[in-house]
Motif scaffolding. Structure first.
Motif, PDB file in Angstrom:
ATOM      1  N   LYS A   1       3.258  10.969  -9.289  1.00  9.77           N
ATOM      2  CA  LYS A   1       2.391  11.418  -9.983  1.00  9.77           C
ATOM      3  C   LYS A   1       1.694  12.524  -9.874  1.00  9.77           C
ATOM      4  CE  LYS A   1      -0.628   9.018 -13.528  1.00  9.77           C
ATOM      5  NZ  LYS A   1      -1.601   7.966 -13.822  1.00  9.77           N
ATOM      6  N   SER A   2       0.747  12.588  -8.978  1.00 14.25           N
ATOM      7  CA  SER A   2       0.297  13.865  -8.725  1.00 14.25           C
ATOM      8  C   SER A   2       0.800  15.307  -9.000  1.00 14.25           C
ATOM      9  CB  SER A   2      -0.700  13.882  -7.305  1.00 14.25           C
ATOM     10  OG  SER A   2       0.113  13.775  -5.778  1.00 14.25           O
ATOM     11  N   GLU A   3       2.589  15.049  -8.251  1.00 14.65           N
ATOM     12  CA  GLU A   3       3.621  16.182  -8.275  1.00 14.65           C
ATOM     13  C   GLU A   3       3.757  16.778  -9.414  1.00 14.65           C
ATOM     14  OE1 GLU A   3       5.211  15.107  -4.933  1.00 14.65           O
ATOM     15  OE2 GLU A   3       4.171  15.601  -3.409  1.00 14.65           O
ATOM     16  N   GLY A   4       4.194  15.602 -10.986  1.00 15.49           N
ATOM     17  CA  GLY A   4       4.580  15.924 -12.076  1.00 15.49           C
ATOM     18  C   GLY A   4       6.178  15.114 -11.845  1.00 15.49           C
TER      19      GLY A   4
ATOM     20  N   LEU B   1       0.908  -1.307   0.237  1.00 15.99           N
ATOM     21  CA  LEU B   1      -0.628  -0.180   0.006  1.00 15.99           C
ATOM     22  C   LEU B   1       0.622   1.333  -0.229  1.00 15.99           C
ATOM     23  CD1 LEU B   1      -2.969  -0.996   1.838  1.00 15.99           C
ATOM     24  CD2 LEU B   1      -3.400  -0.644  -0.260  1.00 15.99           C
ATOM     25  N   ASN B   2       1.995   1.861   0.451  1.00 16.92           N
ATOM     26  CA  ASN B   2       3.189   2.054   0.622  1.00 16.92           C
ATOM     27  C   ASN B   2       3.679   2.696  -0.320  1.00 16.92           C
ATOM     28  OD1 ASN B   2       4.202   4.354   2.157  1.00 16.92           O
ATOM     29  ND2 ASN B   2       5.645   3.642   1.858  1.00 16.92           N
ATOM     30  N   GLU B   3       4.087   1.233  -1.131  1.00 18.91           N
ATOM     31  CA  GLU B   3       4.135   1.609  -2.284  1.00 18.91           C
ATOM     32  C   GLU B   3       3.150   2.324  -3.363  1.00 18.91           C
ATOM     33  OE1 GLU B   3       7.901   0.128  -5.198  1.00 18.91           O
ATOM     34  OE2 GLU B   3       6.833   0.739  -3.168  1.00 18.91           O
ATOM     35  N   ILE B   4       2.427   1.783  -3.364  1.00 16.36           N
ATOM     36  CA  ILE B   4       0.908   2.501  -4.464  1.00 16.36           C
ATOM     37  C   ILE B   4       1.002   4.129  -3.763  1.00 16.36           C
ATOM     38  CG2 ILE B   4      -1.592   2.618  -5.087  1.00 16.36           C
ATOM     39  CD1 ILE B   4      -1.052  -0.263  -4.081  1.00 16.36           C
ATOM     40  N   ARG B   5       0.600   4.176  -2.420  1.00 15.34           N
ATOM     41  CA  ARG B   5       0.375   5.435  -2.365  1.00 15.34           C
ATOM     42  C   ARG B   5       2.191   6.414  -2.723  1.00 15.34           C
ATOM     43  NH1 ARG B   5       2.788   8.983   1.902  1.00 15.34           N
ATOM     44  NH2 ARG B   5       4.344   7.348   1.944  1.00 15.34           N
ATOM     45  N   LEU B   6       3.406   6.194  -2.406  1.00 13.79           N
ATOM     46  CA  LEU B   6       3.854   6.895  -2.508  1.00 13.79           C
ATOM     47  C   LEU B   6       4.415   7.379  -5.115  1.00 13.79           C
ATOM     48  CD1 LEU B   6       6.967   5.192  -1.078  1.00 13.79           C
ATOM     49  CD2 LEU B   6       6.507   7.312  -0.998  1.00 13.79           C
ATOM     50  N   ARG B   7       3.861   5.875  -6.000  1.00 15.73           N
ATOM     51  CA  ARG B   7       3.917   6.349  -7.140  1.00 15.73           C
ATOM     52  C   ARG B   7       2.613   7.382  -7.329  1.00 15.73           C
ATOM     53  NH1 ARG B   7       5.864   2.314 -10.029  1.00 15.73           N
ATOM     54  NH2 ARG B   7       6.828   0.443  -9.247  1.00 15.73           N
ATOM     55  N   ARG B   8       1.618   7.274  -6.769  1.00 15.34           N
ATOM     56  CA  ARG B   8       0.517   8.177  -6.352  1.00 15.34           C
ATOM     57  C   ARG B   8       0.789   9.277  -6.355  1.00 15.34           C
ATOM     58  NH1 ARG B   8      -4.777   4.849  -4.551  1.00 15.34           N
ATOM     59  NH2 ARG B   8      -5.190   3.199  -6.428  1.00 15.34           N
ATOM     60  N   GLN B   9       1.771   9.587  -5.091  1.00 15.94           N
ATOM     61  CA  GLN B   9       2.176  10.710  -4.542  1.00 15.94           C
ATOM     62  C   GLN B   9       2.260  11.646  -6.194  1.00 15.94           C
ATOM     63  OE1 GLN B   9       3.729  10.532  -0.542  1.00 15.94           O
ATOM     64  NE2 GLN B   9       4.734  12.702  -1.318  1.00 15.94           N
TER      65      GLN B   9
END
Length: 223
Positions: free
Chosen positions: A50-53, A40-48
């Motif tokens: 991506k959202s920050e470009g 879940l942490n890996e998914i969160r870091l990927r999304r974060q």
């Protein structure tokens, strides 16, 4: 000397076994929660990222699974020695290896004779449960129950299969002892998985060298 009644001894033994089972269940549940939290942490870091470009760069891999895919013909002395050190004595033998500077250099030396990559939890668990054998007094012993593990690795607080899987998967402090405890895996030939030009590097359309996460498809077909 006080002698205990057999029924009392039996009761004590039953309580001890029950307590042991509960302890093993707790450990398995703790590891499961740890693996899920990491995913879940890996998914969160990927999304974060991506959202920050930004582009997410995963942590450097610490574990590889290495499979020997080539025989003994025309092997130079240095690669031959490395294959012996890694216990890759036969085609389709596989071992877990901690990835560091020294082992990376060893893998470079034997690249034409092996394929390797980063095993996921499904691969690690499948290998140990289905193909796992212990090395006890230089003998290949089936891991028929947890006592086989506890006798050899209990001093490192590795007392069951799930402890062993956790130590390998996380490259824990006693990874070396856990890895050496496991006899090299004897895998089957994969069904139609080898390329026509098998002895080229994986990125050139062959099978040798680092195939990163694609090792999981291959190993699962050989297990």
């Amino acid at each position: 000397m006080l002698m205990l009644h057999p029924s009392l001894l039996l009761k004590r033994s039953s309580f001890a076994k029950l307590a042991k089972r509960r302890e093993l269940f707790k450990r398995a549940a703790k590891y499961d929660a740890e693996y899920k939290a990491a995913a879940l942490n890996e998914i969160r870091l990927r999304r974060q990222a991506k959202s920050e470009g930004n582009y997410y760069v995963p942590a450097q891999e610490k574990l590889v699974f290495v499979v020997r895919i080539r025989g003994i013909n025309n092997i130079a002395p240095k690669p031959r020695k490395v294959l012996q050190l890694l216990r890759l004595l036969q085609i389709n033998n596989g071992v877990f290896l901690r990835l560091n500077k020294a082992t990376t250099e060893m893998l470079q030396l034997i690249q034409p004779y092996v394929t390797y990559g980063y095993p996921n939890m499904k691969t690690i668990r499948g290998l140990i449960y289905k193909r796992g054998y212990a090395k006890v007094n230089k003998q290949r012993i089936p891991i028929s129950d947890n006592s086989v593990i506890e006798k050899s690795l209990g001093k490192y607080n590795i007392i069951c299969v799930e402890d062993l899987i956790h130590e390998i998967a996380t490259v824990g402090p006693h990874f070396k002892q856990a890895s050496n405890f496991l006899w090299p895996f004897k895998l089957s030939n994969p069904n139609n998985m080898w390329k026509e030009r098998k002895f080229l590097h994986f990125i050139e359309g062959g099978d040798t060298g680092n195939r990163e996460n694609f090792i999981n498809n291959l190993v699962q077909s050989m297990n």
